[in-house]
Design a protein around this motif. Sequence first.
Motif, PDB file in Angstrom:
ATOM      1  N   VAL A  97      45.846  -9.387 -13.746  1.00  0.00           N
ATOM      2  CA  VAL A  97      46.870  -8.545 -14.397  1.00  0.00           C
ATOM      3  C   VAL A  97      47.044  -7.277 -13.572  1.00  0.00           C
ATOM      4  N   GLY A 142      50.213  -3.538 -15.510  1.00  0.00           N
ATOM      5  CA  GLY A 142      49.769  -3.264 -16.869  1.00  0.00           C
ATOM      6  C   GLY A 142      50.679  -2.286 -17.568  1.00  0.00           C
ATOM      7  N   TYR A 186      45.870 -13.011 -26.906  1.00  0.00           N
ATOM      8  CA  TYR A 186      46.839 -11.968 -27.258  1.00  0.00           C
ATOM      9  C   TYR A 186      47.751 -12.400 -28.412  1.00  0.00           C
ATOM     10  N   VAL A 199      51.786  -8.939 -19.972  1.00  0.00           N
ATOM     11  CA  VAL A 199      50.372  -9.310 -19.901  1.00  0.00           C
ATOM     12  C   VAL A 199      50.133 -10.803 -20.077  1.00  0.00           C
ATOM     13  N   THR A 200      50.810 -11.438 -21.043  1.00  0.00           N
ATOM     14  CA  THR A 200      50.431 -12.845 -21.290  1.00  0.00           C
ATOM     15  C   THR A 200      50.792 -13.748 -20.114  1.00  0.00           C
ATOM     16  N   HIS A 240      47.696 -12.897 -17.401  1.00  0.00           N
ATOM     17  CA  HIS A 240      46.238 -12.889 -17.573  1.00  0.00           C
ATOM     18  C   HIS A 240      45.629 -14.274 -17.377  1.00  0.00           C
ATOM     19  N   ARG A 241      46.462 -15.349 -17.569  1.00  0.00           N
ATOM     20  CA  ARG A 241      45.910 -16.699 -17.379  1.00  0.00           C
ATOM     21  C   ARG A 241      46.747 -17.404 -16.334  1.00  0.00           C
ATOM     22  N   THR A 242      46.300 -17.414 -15.127  1.00  0.00           N
ATOM     23  CA  THR A 242      47.054 -18.118 -14.099  1.00  0.00           C
ATOM     24  C   THR A 242      46.724 -19.599 -14.206  1.00  0.00           C
ATOM     25  N   THR A 256      41.432 -16.667 -14.323  1.00  0.00           N
ATOM     26  CA  THR A 256      41.787 -16.121 -15.625  1.00  0.00           C
ATOM     27  C   THR A 256      41.072 -14.795 -15.842  1.00  0.00           C
ATOM     28  N   GLY A 257      41.812 -13.837 -16.335  1.00  0.00           N
ATOM     29  CA  GLY A 257      41.212 -12.524 -16.575  1.00  0.00           C
ATOM     30  C   GLY A 257      41.634 -11.990 -17.922  1.00  0.00           C
ATOM     31  N   PHE A 258      41.187 -10.805 -18.233  1.00  0.00           N
ATOM     32  CA  PHE A 258      41.595 -10.186 -19.487  1.00  0.00           C
ATOM     33  C   PHE A 258      41.971  -8.755 -19.189  1.00  0.00           C
ATOM     34  N   TYR A 259      43.101  -8.352 -19.759  1.00  0.00           N
ATOM     35  CA  TYR A 259      43.554  -6.986 -19.485  1.00  0.00           C
ATOM     36  C   TYR A 259      43.291  -6.114 -20.685  1.00  0.00           C
TER      37      TYR A 259
END
Lengths: 179, 454
Positions: free
Chosen positions: B74, B77, B341, B391-392, B395-397, B403-406
């Motif tokens: 992400v 932001g 999310y 964000v959505t 955050h998940r490629t 995969t990450g979290f913002y």
Amino acid sequence: MTPGRELYGIMMAFDGADQAREAAQKLHQEGFRALDAFTPYPVEDMPEALGLKKSWLPKAIFCGGLLGGLSGYALQYWASAYAYPLVIGGRPLNSIPVFIPITFETTVLAAALTATFGMLIANRLPRLNHPVFNVPEFERASVDRFFVCVRADDPRFDYEHLRSLMNQLPHEGIHDVRI
Amino acid sequence: MQQEKEGAAYLAHPERHSLASVTDKIVSIVQDANRRGGWLLGFGLAFALLMLLFASIAWLLFAGIGIWGVNIPVAWGFAIINFVWWIGIGHAGTLISAILLLFRQSWRTSINRFAEAMTLFAVACAAIFPLLHLGRPYLFYWLVPYPNTMNLWPQFRSPLMFDFFAVSTYGIVSLLFWYVGLLPDLASLRDRARSLRMRRVYGVMSLGWRNSARHWQHYQTIYLIMAGLAAPLVVSVHTIVSFDFAVAIVPGWHSTIFPPYFVAGAIYSGFAMVLCLLIPVRSVYGLKDFITDRHIDVMARVMLATGIFLAYGYLFESFTAFYSGDTQEISMQLDRMTGPYAPIYWILLVCNILIPQLLWWKSLRSSSIAVWLLAMVINVGMWLERFIIVVTSLHRTQLPAQTGFYMPTFWDWSTFIGTIGLFLSLLYLFMRYLPIIAVSELREMVAHSKESPP
């Protein structure tokens, strides 16, 4: 006449827009051309009553916008095709569709700048001093008074004649405007 | 003129007002010393938030954008969320002043000045974010196409470049339009100023405007043309903002509905913000005769209509994702609806689609407190919408390893809240020193209402 202070013109004051417009019309019919009116809001048909020409600004704004658009496109074309050519994804150097947004923006920007500065030039602004401000009552022009002024440089200007002419019209006061 | 005669119906108690009384009323807001206490309190609070913004920017310049929660995946932001949110808020101002002028909607007269000011300040807030987000904000001028020693030219095929041109043009044109509209009113302030100092300040600012028929003629000509220029500009700006997303192949962004959907969202949030600000201002300054319940009602209807456009946008965004059969699009949509999310997604739908349906009831539209609360809900909802869009999708490629979290950090929030401080500070200064209603237009409306009582 006060000696030493040159006459700029004679100004009539009115309570309503209609009287001001009628007076302007009358003075224009009498052949006065160095006429102006001062009103708290734009009065309909007043430019016609004063015999003002149509504003030249629309044409200028069109030319300004056209020039802005052409130069915006030219800038992008020159920079992308000659000065710094980059081929990305096989797109042509002269990528017409993607050059449109910036061309549009520069068109609007140039037109708006022409409009604003053209209006200032057409109105001879900024000019912070002006003889009409010397009339004490004049500050009501931005509140609820309407004024019609005949300038002294009018070829038909004759002080006595004009004053008597103005006196025949309904009015709220006649003022000499001095420089 | 027909539209002014109709406009008189938008004045409450036209019989109470004369040319002089409306001028006095609006000018006295600027000159009245009795109200300074409340103003000082509000401005002080806004100014404190502005200082928070300065502190956040200073720390950002010192430490770098690592202080924000952005990272890979992400990378976009709060900066882009807030940029899109603020610029959207600005749009209602131009819409009210330009498009409604062209459509001869005379009810704009009482609110256009305020809305235009809101536009300018919102654009100022918006412009801060992409600059700070550059990583090296002091090099922002590399976006400007100028002959430089590196022989380097910006990439004109990039929507980020379009953005630079669109936002700067929008800012400049809004400023010109606003200032041209202010000239006659600055002259009113000059003529009624009590001290020589204020007379000089307003005198210089009004550029010597003297209400001459010639002045008015040119002024009216260009005012209408500038409205004509500003109207497509509004649409272009948010369309271009949506290109920032739509040009990418990221699932959830690569969608042709984006331009109209973004424009509708912008107008929606902009009207919500105008209502949020105007409802308190009109009661504090006693402007209920000019900004009437009918104005609130009409604006609420516009909000309802644009809210429905937006609902169509949401619907089709999801529909297209599923209909395309593209597994990545579908997985992104499902993740948006059920992933980490998801609560934000559902809250945004409730805020933007469900609750605003209450505006169908006339009794609710005529209660200014209810409309104010609804507008606040929409402001929050629209901010969440931008959060979800940004964000959505990121955050998940499609590689599970990426995969990450913002999570926004303190500095993300402080910068965002700081820009609210900037916005409110500018607004307070505007209310203190400039007429918040276009006096010359109001005079015109009063004059026409005298000619033909509604």
